[in-house]
Design an enzyme around this catalytic site. Sequence first.
Site, PDB file in Angstrom:
ATOM      1  N   LEU A  34      15.936  30.899  20.212  1.00 34.71           N
ATOM      2  CA  LEU A  34      16.381  30.716  18.824  1.00 34.71           C
ATOM      3  C   LEU A  34      16.449  32.039  18.058  1.00 34.71           C
ATOM      4  O   LEU A  34      16.381  32.043  16.833  1.00 34.71           O
ATOM      5  CB  LEU A  34      15.509  29.686  18.086  1.00 34.71           C
ATOM      6  CG  LEU A  34      15.445  28.289  18.715  1.00 34.71           C
ATOM      7  CD1 LEU A  34      14.574  27.364  17.869  1.00 34.71           C
ATOM      8  CD2 LEU A  34      16.837  27.683  18.886  1.00 34.71           C
ATOM      9  N   ILE A  55      14.463  34.012  27.996  1.00 32.09           N
ATOM     10  CA  ILE A  55      14.705  34.150  29.444  1.00 32.09           C
ATOM     11  C   ILE A  55      13.902  35.320  30.024  1.00 32.09           C
ATOM     12  O   ILE A  55      13.818  35.472  31.237  1.00 32.09           O
ATOM     13  CB  ILE A  55      16.211  34.298  29.794  1.00 32.09           C
ATOM     14  CG1 ILE A  55      16.845  35.480  29.049  1.00 32.09           C
ATOM     15  CG2 ILE A  55      16.945  32.990  29.519  1.00 32.09           C
ATOM     16  CD1 ILE A  55      18.252  35.846  29.556  1.00 32.09           C
ATOM     17  N   ALA A  78      22.047  35.849  25.552  1.00 35.23           N
ATOM     18  CA  ALA A  78      22.298  37.288  25.437  1.00 35.23           C
ATOM     19  C   ALA A  78      21.994  37.768  24.028  1.00 35.23           C
ATOM     20  O   ALA A  78      21.980  36.975  23.084  1.00 35.23           O
ATOM     21  CB  ALA A  78      23.756  37.603  25.762  1.00 35.23           C
ATOM     22  N   TYR A 146      25.641  47.032  25.284  1.00 35.03           N
ATOM     23  CA  TYR A 146      26.081  45.638  25.504  1.00 35.03           C
ATOM     24  C   TYR A 146      27.081  45.559  26.652  1.00 35.03           C
ATOM     25  O   TYR A 146      26.908  44.790  27.603  1.00 35.03           O
ATOM     26  CB  TYR A 146      26.715  45.123  24.209  1.00 35.03           C
ATOM     27  CG  TYR A 146      27.340  43.751  24.315  1.00 35.03           C
ATOM     28  CD1 TYR A 146      26.551  42.610  24.256  1.00 35.03           C
ATOM     29  CD2 TYR A 146      28.712  43.600  24.474  1.00 35.03           C
ATOM     30  CE1 TYR A 146      27.117  41.353  24.352  1.00 35.03           C
ATOM     31  CE2 TYR A 146      29.288  42.340  24.579  1.00 35.03           C
ATOM     32  CZ  TYR A 146      28.482  41.226  24.513  1.00 35.03           C
ATOM     33  OH  TYR A 146      29.052  39.984  24.619  1.00 35.03           O
ATOM     34  N   PHE A 207      38.348  45.423   7.820  1.00 31.02           N
ATOM     35  CA  PHE A 207      38.115  46.796   8.274  1.00 31.02           C
ATOM     36  C   PHE A 207      39.397  47.342   8.875  1.00 31.02           C
ATOM     37  O   PHE A 207      39.876  46.842   9.887  1.00 31.02           O
ATOM     38  CB  PHE A 207      36.970  46.836   9.292  1.00 31.02           C
ATOM     39  CG  PHE A 207      35.663  46.273   8.772  1.00 31.02           C
ATOM     40  CD1 PHE A 207      35.124  46.733   7.573  1.00 31.02           C
ATOM     41  CD2 PHE A 207      34.986  45.283   9.466  1.00 31.02           C
ATOM     42  CE1 PHE A 207      33.920  46.211   7.091  1.00 31.02           C
ATOM     43  CE2 PHE A 207      33.788  44.757   8.999  1.00 31.02           C
ATOM     44  CZ  PHE A 207      33.256  45.218   7.801  1.00 31.02           C
ATOM     45  N   ARG A 214      43.939  40.673  18.376  1.00 34.25           N
ATOM     46  CA  ARG A 214      42.904  40.052  19.199  1.00 34.25           C
ATOM     47  C   ARG A 214      43.487  38.819  19.888  1.00 34.25           C
ATOM     48  O   ARG A 214      44.383  38.160  19.355  1.00 34.25           O
ATOM     49  CB  ARG A 214      41.711  39.595  18.339  1.00 34.25           C
ATOM     50  CG  ARG A 214      40.878  40.731  17.732  1.00 34.25           C
ATOM     51  CD  ARG A 214      40.128  41.519  18.781  1.00 34.25           C
ATOM     52  NE  ARG A 214      39.274  42.563  18.225  1.00 34.25           N
ATOM     53  CZ  ARG A 214      39.675  43.802  17.937  1.00 34.25           C
ATOM     54  NH1 ARG A 214      40.948  44.151  18.116  1.00 34.25           N
ATOM     55  NH2 ARG A 214      38.813  44.690  17.470  1.00 34.25           N
TER      56      ARG A 214
HETATM   57  C1  UD2 Z   1      34.404  41.162  20.161  1.00 33.57           C
HETATM   58  C2  UD2 Z   1      33.071  40.490  20.413  1.00 33.57           C
HETATM   59  C3  UD2 Z   1      32.054  41.502  20.855  1.00 33.57           C
HETATM   60  C4  UD2 Z   1      32.570  42.317  22.038  1.00 33.57           C
HETATM   61  C5  UD2 Z   1      33.931  42.915  21.677  1.00 33.57           C
HETATM   62  C6  UD2 Z   1      34.542  43.583  22.889  1.00 33.57           C
HETATM   63  C7  UD2 Z   1      32.902  38.598  18.923  1.00 33.57           C
HETATM   64  C8  UD2 Z   1      32.241  38.065  17.688  1.00 33.57           C
HETATM   65  N1  UD2 Z   1      32.577  39.864  19.208  1.00 33.57           N
HETATM   66  O1  UD2 Z   1      34.285  42.067  19.086  1.00 33.57           O
HETATM   67  O2  UD2 Z   1      30.878  40.843  21.233  1.00 33.57           O
HETATM   68  O3  UD2 Z   1      32.674  41.481  23.159  1.00 33.57           O
HETATM   69  O4  UD2 Z   1      34.851  41.896  21.268  1.00 33.57           O
HETATM   70  O5  UD2 Z   1      35.733  44.169  22.575  1.00 33.57           O
HETATM   71  O6  UD2 Z   1      33.626  37.924  19.606  1.00 33.57           O
HETATM   72  N2  UD2 Z   1      36.601  42.443  11.125  1.00 33.57           N
HETATM   73  C9  UD2 Z   1      36.894  42.605   9.779  1.00 33.57           C
HETATM   74  N3  UD2 Z   1      35.997  42.125   8.862  1.00 33.57           N
HETATM   75  C10 UD2 Z   1      34.835  41.496   9.221  1.00 33.57           C
HETATM   76  C11 UD2 Z   1      34.543  41.327  10.592  1.00 33.57           C
HETATM   77  C12 UD2 Z   1      35.450  41.825  11.526  1.00 33.57           C
HETATM   78  O7  UD2 Z   1      37.931  43.171   9.431  1.00 33.57           O
HETATM   79  O8  UD2 Z   1      34.067  41.080   8.340  1.00 33.57           O
HETATM   80  C13 UD2 Z   1      37.553  42.957  12.118  1.00 33.57           C
HETATM   81  C14 UD2 Z   1      36.894  43.895  13.122  1.00 33.57           C
HETATM   82  O9  UD2 Z   1      36.862  45.220  12.628  1.00 33.57           O
HETATM   83  C15 UD2 Z   1      37.790  43.724  14.332  1.00 33.57           C
HETATM   84  C16 UD2 Z   1      38.267  42.271  14.231  1.00 33.57           C
HETATM   85  O10 UD2 Z   1      38.033  41.879  12.895  1.00 33.57           O
HETATM   86  O11 UD2 Z   1      38.897  44.588  14.260  1.00 33.57           O
HETATM   87  C17 UD2 Z   1      37.525  41.343  15.146  1.00 33.57           C
HETATM   88  O12 UD2 Z   1      36.141  41.543  14.939  1.00 33.57           O
HETATM   89  P1  UD2 Z   1      35.024  40.650  15.657  1.00 33.57           P
HETATM   90  O13 UD2 Z   1      33.709  41.205  15.260  1.00 33.57           O
HETATM   91  O14 UD2 Z   1      35.283  39.222  15.436  1.00 33.57           O
HETATM   92  O15 UD2 Z   1      35.290  40.885  17.196  1.00 33.57           O
HETATM   93  P2  UD2 Z   1      35.485  42.228  18.067  1.00 33.57           P
HETATM   94  O16 UD2 Z   1      36.796  42.098  18.734  1.00 33.57           O
HETATM   95  O17 UD2 Z   1      35.199  43.434  17.284  1.00 33.57           O
END
Ligand code: UD2
Length: 309
Positions: A34, A55, A78, A146, A207, A214
């Site tokens: 948790l 774990i 994780a 990570y 950001f 994505r």
């Molecule tokens: C994802 C995974 C991370 C890792 C990574 C590998 C998730 C939550 N995270 O990160 O664990 O595997 O991929 O590449 O799936 N953003 C904003 N505002 C916010 C939050 C995010 O603009 O408040 C943008 C962020 O800068 C990014 C995009 O949204 O460009 C996606 O962000 P994210 O944190 O959902 O996922 P990511 O791809 O960074």
Amino acid sequence: MKKALITGGAGFIGSNLADKLVEDGYDVTIVDDLSMGLISNIPDSKDIHFYEKSITDYTFMEKILIENNFDYIYLLAAIASVADTIERPYSSHLVNQEANIRILEVIRKNNLKPKRVIFSSSAAVYGNEPTLPKKETSSISPESPYAIDKFATERFVINYGKLYGINTAATRFFNVYGPKQNPHSPYSGVISIISKSLKSKETFTIFGDGEQTRDFVYIDDVVNALIILSNNDDAIHNVYNVATGHSVTLNEMINVFEKISGNHLNLKKDKERVGDIKFSKADVTALIGLGYSSNFDINDGLKKYWESL
Ligand code: UD2
């Protein structure tokens, strides 16, 4: 009754998988400390056995593995935040890698024969190398603790399988979204953060310019992929991208989400996040070869997600 173990079963992906397995008549054991998961995520069922344990409690893990002789083992526990692993590389390593290898050791030394052991790796292993779409054979470039732990553990899992005759497989999840993703964590997925802002009218900080792409995959597709990997023997000793095979920009996704919710998103812009990947997209041909198809494009997925909220 088929017996499954889900580590991290109170988390976002694990608890959605637990829902499905219970629905399909499995007896499900969940181990979750948790630290990120929520007890409220766990389905209320007599077929669920929940242990609030890490774990990294090796004695406990050994006992539970030997006593239950699970048919299916899903390694989803994780430290899921990349930023968190940069803050504490060693303690996160103990969870993201070490504890999983210990589980493999228990299986090996006790000659357990689960039908499948599935480890959840991540698109993070591809890092910033720009070639798209990412195939499982694309070059990898794990940059954060990570990503390094995910890649190394994925290799341990696959090769323990080959060396010691264990039916292992691994997934590389892209950007998963859907119900039960905790929006209150600053490291939660962007879609859950946006859903919270749309509901509460809080300002959402984007950001960069919002033109980053994505491959957003809805949780039901992810659970479906895990089931396919569990039942199709061709998956054994292989790793699979889990995504849709399509990508959208953040700006496009926000547009769709505003239309679906009927709410306007208050936006403010901030500078690009350090280490952010600009473009991401998966090739899911390998998974399609096992019978997978993504049933939720961004429109359908966001619709279902919004309705669930
Ligand atoms: C994802 C995974 C991370 C890792 C990574 C590998 C998730 C939550 N995270 O990160 O664990 O595997 O991929 O590449 O799936 N953003 C904003 N505002 C916010 C939050 C995010 O603009 O408040 C943008 C962020 O800068 C990014 C995009 O949204 O460009 C996606 O962000 P994210 O944190 O959902 O996922 P990511 O791809 O960074």
